[in-house]
Design an enzyme around this catalytic site. Structure first.
Site, PDB file in Angstrom:
ATOM      1  N   HIS A   1      -3.244   7.322   3.305  1.00  0.00           N
ATOM      2  CA  HIS A   1      -3.908   5.905   2.557  1.00  0.00           C
ATOM      3  C   HIS A   1      -5.180   5.699   3.338  1.00  0.00           C
ATOM      4  CE1 HIS A   1      -3.981   1.653   1.284  1.00  0.00           C
ATOM      5  NE2 HIS A   1      -3.595   1.376   2.306  1.00  0.00           N
TER       6      HIS A   1
ATOM      7  N   ASN B   1     -10.175  -0.047  -0.003  1.00  0.00           N
ATOM      8  CA  ASN B   1      -8.798   0.157   0.045  1.00  0.00           C
ATOM      9  C   ASN B   1      -8.456  -0.416  -1.388  1.00  0.00           C
ATOM     10  OD1 ASN B   1      -6.137  -0.331   0.172  1.00  0.00           O
ATOM     11  ND2 ASN B   1      -5.950  -1.299   2.084  1.00  0.00           N
TER      12      ASN B   1
ATOM     13  N   CYS C   1       0.665  -1.321   0.014  1.00  0.00           N
ATOM     14  CA  CYS C   1       0.074   0.139  -0.132  1.00  0.00           C
ATOM     15  C   CYS C   1       0.922   1.285  -0.036  1.00  0.00           C
ATOM     16  CB  CYS C   1      -1.088  -0.018   1.191  1.00  0.00           C
ATOM     17  SG  CYS C   1      -2.168  -1.385   1.155  1.00  0.00           S
TER      18      CYS C   1
END
Ligand code: UT7
EC number: 2.3.1.180
Length: 332
Positions: free
Chosen positions: A256, A287, A116
């Protein structure tokens, strides 16, 4: 001669049409809209359903969005960095295909994988090339087809992830705008907490690895959550201190999008009382791994003013995490 910094000069994005809602997930696994909303902040995610299309498809659309908006001749691009955890294939590089498909025939390209944090690490790499005077137009794309590595019978992971892509063009700036500072970190203490166990050199694919579903993402959510909160918030606070930025000085937090509770904890630690400063689109996309940060930039681009102070923050598998301080370079 004034110092060269690396600025973001354009943003593009793409999410596939098909939407997977919390209600639809209720039909697939033992979960409910209320649990997902309160524990994660997610309401829906976009899914690339076409089995013949991979991450490159998403990335190409995001890159084309930039080319459309800027009228940039793709032949002027020097380098395409493809940040992704879900390349089309282990070999050959997805970025190479994307660069060729968009007509960036004078560019070289490669993939960058840091789960990520791929996009944030990519921003650092792109900026280093530009600051050194080596290349002038770097296209950084963050894209992931997470649905290709998710087990849709596992309620602990399938509710979280979605597919998407975002891209930025980075160019030299002599007004002091663009990337100012960064703190990038990694620690393999997280190697077992968030992983795809099989398919790599350590455990090549076999009938058994497929049967045991070892090609899907496995996550110890609680552990990842704990590290994400302390580490992402920690570097975000640190980068503010190091640059003498008060909560008033920070215009936007670009964090994020893994869990709304992690983003809120980071904003709290930074003393950002004004929730309008905290960019949030997790409710619509879930996500999207390497795409979360550029998707935020794309959704909020019109709100940014030249000179605004943005703090980027990320946390991902590995573990990998970091924060960056960037001055926005244009009004749209
Ligand atoms: O982007 C990469 C980095 N990843 C992250 O940052 C993710 C970090 N982790 C998280 O966001 C959270 O840990 C999750 C969203 C994955 C899980 O939330 P949680 O509040 O940590 O839940 P939990 O794992 O502690 O589970 C609480 C309960 C458990 O039941 P019991 O043991 O209390 O009876 C789970 O079995 O919730 C249950 N549960 C669910 N219930 C309904 C787990 N998943 C679900 C579900 N629906 N989908």
């Amino acid at each position: 001669m004034s110092k060269i910094t690396a600025a973001i000069t354009a943003v593009g994005a793409y999410v596939p049409e098909d939407i997977l809602t919390n209600k639809m997930l209720e039909e697939m696994v033992d979960t409910n809209d209320e649990w997902i909303t309160t524990r994660t902040g997610i309401k829906e995610r976009h899914i690339l359903k076409d089995p013949n299309k991979g991450t490159s498809y998403l990335a190409i659309q995001a890159a084309k969005d930039i080319l459309r908006k800027t009228n940039l001749d793709p032949k002027e691009i020097d380098l395409v960095i493809m940040a992704t955890a879900t390349p089309d294939m282990p070999v050959a590089s997805t970025g190479v295909h994307v660069a060729t498909q968009i007509g960036a025939t004078n560019a070289f390209s490669y993939d960058l994988q840091a789960a990520c944090s791929s996009f944030l690490y990519g921003m650092s790499t792109a900026a280093a090339y530009i600051e050194a005077g080596r290349y002038k137009k770097v296209l950084l794309i963050g894209a992931d087809k997470m649905s290709s590595i998710i087990d849709y019978t596992d309620r602990t992971t399938c509710i979280i992830f979605g597919d998407g892509a975002g891209a930025v063009l980075m160019e030299p700036n002599t007004e002091g705008l663009g990337l100012q500072d960064e703190i990038l970190k990694s620690d393999s203490i997280g190697r077992e907490s968030l992983k795809i166990e099989a398919g790599g050199s350590l455990m090549p694919p076999t009938e058994e690895t497929v049967a045991r579903k070892l090609h899907f993402v496995q996550q110890d959510g609680k552990t990842v959550f704990k590290f994400a909160v302390s580490n992402m918030a920690g570097v975000s606070e640190q980068i503010m201190k190091r640059n003498d930025l008060s909560n008033e000085d920070v215009n936007w937090l670009v964090a994020h999008q893994a869990n709304k509770r992690i983003i809120d904890a980071t904003a709290n630690r930074m003393g950002l009382n004004d929730e309008d400063k905290v960019l949030m689109n997790i409710q619509r996309y879930g996500n999207t791994t390497s795409a979360t940060l550029p998707l935020l930039l794309s959704d909020y681009e019109k709100n940014f003013k030249k000179g605004d102070n943005l703090i980027f923050a990320s946390f991902g598998g590995g573990f990998t995490w970091g924060a960056a301080y960037l001055k926005w370079a244009y009004n749209s």
